[in-house]
Design a protein around this motif. Structure first.
Motif, mmCIF file in Angstrom:
data_model
loop_
_atom_site.group_PDB
_atom_site.id
_atom_site.type_symbol
_atom_site.label_atom_id
_atom_site.label_comp_id
_atom_site.label_asym_id
_atom_site.label_seq_id
_atom_site.Cartn_x
_atom_site.Cartn_y
_atom_site.Cartn_z
ATOM 1 N N ARG A 19 0.833 -1.194 0.000
ATOM 2 C CA ARG A 19 0.000 0.000 0.000
ATOM 3 C C ARG A 19 0.871 1.247 0.000
ATOM 4 N NH1 ARG A 19 -3.785 0.201 4.528
ATOM 5 N NH2 ARG A 19 -4.264 2.183 3.511
ATOM 6 N N LYS A 21 1.076 5.249 1.692
ATOM 7 C CA LYS A 21 0.765 5.846 2.998
ATOM 8 C C LYS A 21 0.922 4.807 4.118
ATOM 9 C CE LYS A 21 -0.503 9.393 0.510
ATOM 10 N NZ LYS A 21 0.470 10.473 0.229
ATOM 11 N N GLU A 276 -5.964 6.669 9.291
ATOM 12 C CA GLU A 276 -7.053 6.152 8.453
ATOM 13 C C GLU A 276 -7.868 7.286 7.840
ATOM 14 O OE1 GLU A 276 -7.418 3.248 7.338
ATOM 15 O OE2 GLU A 276 -5.853 2.349 8.576
ATOM 16 N N ARG A 279 -5.745 8.704 5.020
ATOM 17 C CA ARG A 279 -5.770 7.814 3.852
ATOM 18 C C ARG A 279 -7.077 7.962 3.081
ATOM 19 N NH1 ARG A 279 -3.533 2.451 7.054
ATOM 20 N NH2 ARG A 279 -1.293 2.794 6.709
#
Length: 280
Positions: A19, A21, A276, A279
């Motif tokens: 992923r 980030k 989170e 993101r």
């Protein structure tokens, strides 16, 4: 005109962590045998502490880990590191990898590029953080040279091409007047030119936040993934992730905000909640 610094690469951050980030937690090892503050503790207890930290990080949702011999402060220069440091770190890192199930990296302080590659190969780690990969600077330990040429040859000799190099640019705890005639952009390009796989931006010392303008400058100077490697907190992580592909974080997630303490699950959960949101 071709202005590339080095041949194109796939993102090491994407390859290792699956992923963008990403959040990488740091396991600050307790003092290892041979270091100034090692008091004869059973190495099994040292390994157990590292594994407990790894499991707390994993349960809190981080994407990967770095195993670092930070408890060995004051650090020795690379040619002064004894074989006991690499031996203990290899065992510890292997156990951390197995206990956490996460991708792991290695940082052998200070600037132990070759030792770090050896540890990574033995422990199945995916990357090595090298505080000075190219050029030279004056560190707390004295004059520190980049060991890219020797370390890259050693990695090749070990058939370790899968071990990525994460290279600091203007690393913390140092003065960079030796290369003051080269801009931050050029120093970033130097790491890429010498075949690093990612570059890291830091503040002035452990726990000190990176300058956002410096981060933007480094981001604009390279095609490599860019990470921030110190001073990441819930207050600044959103702004940092506007420019960075990953963050390396530890002190803000420890009890009392101190690197030598254990990971605080409450701090970690709060931090990851902000990540989170960033993101999203």
């Amino acid at each position: 005109m071709n202005t590339s610094i080095f041949r194109a690469k796939t993102s090491a951050v994407q390859r290792l962590f699956g992923r963008d980030k990403a959040v990488i937690g740091v396991i600050h090892s307790q003092p290892l045998p041979g270091s100034p503050h090692y008091d004869g503790a059973n190495v099994e207890d040292i390994y157990a502490f590292a594994c407990d930290e790894a499991e707390r990080y994993r349960d809190g949702g981080v994407d990967g880990l770095i195993v670092e011999n930070h408890g060995d402060i004051p650090f020795a220069k690379p040619d002064e590191l004894g074989p006991e440091t690499a031996a203990c770190m290899a065992v510890m890192a292997d156990r951390v990898r197995r206990a956490s199930g996460l991708p792991i990296g290695i940082n052998v302080l200070a600037n132990g590029a070759i030792s770090g590659i050896a540890v990574a190969k033995a422990a199945g780690a995916g990357f090595v953080r090298v505080n000075q990969w190219a050029n030279a600077y004056v560190a707390n330990e004295g004059f520190m040279e980049g060991k890219a040429g020797a370390a890259a040859r050693y990695r090749s000799w070990l058939r370790g091409s899968d071990i990525a190099i994460f290279s600091d640019v203007h690393v913390k705890h140092g003065a960079h007047a030796i290369v003051a005639d080269r801009s931050l952009q050029e120093l970033t390009r130097d790491s890429e030119f010498f075949d690093a796989d990612a570059v890291i931006v830091t503040g002035q010392r452990t726990g000190d936040g990176a300058n956002l303008q410096d981060l933007a400058t480094v981001r604009g100077a390279t095609s490599l993934p860019v990470l921030v490697g110190s001073g990441v907190t819930p207050d600044n992580v959103t702004a940092i992730l506007d420019h960075a592909n990953a963050v390396i974080v530890a002190s803000a997630l420890k009890h009392g905000g101190s690197w030598w303490n254990a990971v605080d699950p409450v701090r970690l959960r709060a931090f990851m909640a902000v990540v989170e949101q960033a993101r999203a």
